[in-house]
Design a protein around this motif. Sequence first.
Motif, mmCIF file in Angstrom:
data_model
loop_
_atom_site.group_PDB
_atom_site.id
_atom_site.type_symbol
_atom_site.label_atom_id
_atom_site.label_comp_id
_atom_site.label_asym_id
_atom_site.label_seq_id
_atom_site.Cartn_x
_atom_site.Cartn_y
_atom_site.Cartn_z
ATOM 1 N N ALA A 83 0.763 -1.326 0.021
ATOM 2 C CA ALA A 83 0.391 0.294 -0.278
ATOM 3 C C ALA A 83 0.899 0.802 -0.166
ATOM 4 N N ALA A 84 1.691 1.808 1.006
ATOM 5 C CA ALA A 84 3.447 2.335 0.720
ATOM 6 C C ALA A 84 3.748 2.573 -0.333
ATOM 7 N N GLY A 85 3.950 1.675 -1.465
ATOM 8 C CA GLY A 85 4.370 1.552 -2.653
ATOM 9 C C GLY A 85 3.151 3.175 -3.122
ATOM 10 N N ASN A 86 2.355 1.883 -3.149
ATOM 11 C CA ASN A 86 1.486 2.735 -4.385
ATOM 12 C C ASN A 86 0.972 3.685 -4.256
ATOM 13 N N LEU A 87 0.666 4.340 -2.894
ATOM 14 C CA LEU A 87 0.439 5.179 -2.682
ATOM 15 C C LEU A 87 1.595 6.500 -3.231
ATOM 16 N N TYR A 88 2.596 5.611 -2.566
ATOM 17 C CA TYR A 88 4.196 6.760 -3.499
ATOM 18 C C TYR A 88 4.172 6.751 -4.875
ATOM 19 N N ASP A 89 3.677 6.349 -5.460
ATOM 20 C CA ASP A 89 3.689 6.109 -7.084
ATOM 21 C C ASP A 89 2.760 6.651 -6.856
ATOM 22 N N SER A 90 1.796 7.206 -6.749
ATOM 23 C CA SER A 90 0.850 8.148 -6.670
ATOM 24 C C SER A 90 1.103 10.008 -6.358
ATOM 25 N N MET A 91 1.856 9.893 -6.033
ATOM 26 C CA MET A 91 1.876 11.126 -5.161
ATOM 27 C C MET A 91 3.236 11.466 -6.413
ATOM 28 N N PHE A 144 2.903 15.160 0.556
ATOM 29 C CA PHE A 144 2.991 14.616 1.622
ATOM 30 C C PHE A 144 1.928 13.556 1.920
ATOM 31 N N ILE A 145 1.570 13.055 2.814
ATOM 32 C CA ILE A 145 1.042 12.035 3.350
ATOM 33 C C ILE A 145 0.660 11.584 5.181
ATOM 34 N N CYS A 146 0.139 11.746 5.272
ATOM 35 C CA CYS A 146 -0.507 11.836 6.665
ATOM 36 C C CYS A 146 -1.402 10.234 6.942
ATOM 37 N N LEU A 147 -0.581 10.391 8.070
ATOM 38 C CA LEU A 147 -0.785 9.021 8.692
ATOM 39 C C LEU A 147 -1.731 8.759 9.572
ATOM 40 N N GLY A 148 -2.932 8.239 10.569
ATOM 41 C CA GLY A 148 -3.451 7.989 12.484
ATOM 42 C C GLY A 148 -2.240 8.227 13.012
ATOM 43 N N HIS A 149 -2.507 8.489 13.794
ATOM 44 C CA HIS A 149 -1.447 8.812 15.311
ATOM 45 C C HIS A 149 -1.440 8.202 15.983
ATOM 46 N N THR A 150 -1.333 6.827 15.435
ATOM 47 C CA THR A 150 -0.810 5.023 15.890
ATOM 48 C C THR A 150 -0.535 4.567 15.035
ATOM 49 N N GLU A 151 0.267 5.898 13.501
ATOM 50 C CA GLU A 151 0.766 5.008 12.665
ATOM 51 C C GLU A 151 2.101 5.293 12.560
ATOM 52 N N SER A 152 2.679 4.663 11.802
ATOM 53 C CA SER A 152 4.169 5.602 11.734
ATOM 54 C C SER A 152 4.918 4.687 10.390
ATOM 55 N N MET A 153 5.011 5.431 8.983
ATOM 56 C CA MET A 153 5.822 5.083 7.353
ATOM 57 C C MET A 153 6.780 5.134 8.088
ATOM 58 N N SER A 154 7.428 5.666 9.235
ATOM 59 C CA SER A 154 9.271 4.689 9.369
ATOM 60 C C SER A 154 9.276 3.032 9.502
ATOM 61 N N ARG A 155 7.861 2.927 10.057
ATOM 62 C CA ARG A 155 7.556 1.286 9.941
ATOM 63 C C ARG A 155 7.830 0.299 9.725
ATOM 64 N N ILE A 156 7.125 1.222 7.843
ATOM 65 C CA ILE A 156 6.847 0.393 7.041
ATOM 66 C C ILE A 156 7.360 -0.029 5.645
ATOM 67 N N SER A 157 7.784 1.978 5.195
ATOM 68 C CA SER A 157 8.619 1.559 3.827
ATOM 69 C C SER A 157 9.612 2.902 4.310
ATOM 70 N N PRO A 158 10.609 2.741 3.618
ATOM 71 C CA PRO A 158 11.846 3.701 3.307
ATOM 72 C C PRO A 158 12.269 4.677 2.215
#
Length: 293
Positions: A244-252, A257-271
């Motif tokens: 999902a992170a890769g697909n969103l990256y390609d669309s941006m 910028f991408i805003c996640l929920g307060h309990t989520e961290s992109m740093s733990r998902i994708s570099p």
Amino acid sequence: MPPEDAPREKASAGEIRIGDAEFRRFRDFFYRRTGIVFAESQRVYVERRLSDCILAAGSRGFADHFARLMVEPAEMERLISSFTVNETYFYREDYQLRCLTSSLLDRITARKRPGQPIRLWSVPCSTGEEPYSIAIWLLENWPEVDAWEIEIVGSDIDGRVLQAAEAGIYSERSLMRLPRPLVGKYFTAIGDGQYRIDAELRGSIRFSRVNLIDQGDTAKWRDIDVVFCRNVLIYFDEVSRRTAAGNLYDSMAPGGFICLGHTESMSRISPLFRVCRFEDAIVYQKPEENGHV
């Protein structure tokens, strides 16, 4: 024996049985379709929801209903709707809206040429509270709102909530965080505690069905400047989150910028993204083509 074309009786609540193999088969199927993974500890919840779907559809049991899911898109839509969480409200996590107008838009417009649109994407958008909140917030809090062409898209995997979003009818509960003057300004009471959002605002949002783990779906959208993708990746496993992170990256757009929920961290998902800490919120940025933030 009854003739082969005689109608078979529908299953009753007490007759529905979902064994170990059937549970695993359904769990794997739902995961492949949505990216959402169910743990063994959620089995009772899954069985209850699935049984409700089987009964509501008038299927004869698990095997009959599973076969219908393969060929009847409407049944698949109902299934997805029953398993996805769609409760939200206006101005939810409004600190990110403050960040949008206090920090993000200045950086976005600085790299835009006159006439280029600003594209904002709410995914998943549920019943529309988030994209409409973005539109209202911009109208109320961004002095430059009339100087730019702003495109707001709301997407969700659940087609039924998209229909509700397009209708734009909300309860008092959905409006609980919205200041009352704004309710009076942008909504019309239609009775029974229901309010309908202004027709001009309804027409300003484009709604579209999107599955975040389906590259064919997300590829429909390109050059997005800000993505609001809040409180959905927590339901995915590690593989689906990366997809999902890769697909969103390609669309941006580069620098978006991408805003996640307060309990989520992109740093733990994708570099792929860089962490950006602003006064109002922590967000994540797709690097610009020259490597600068």
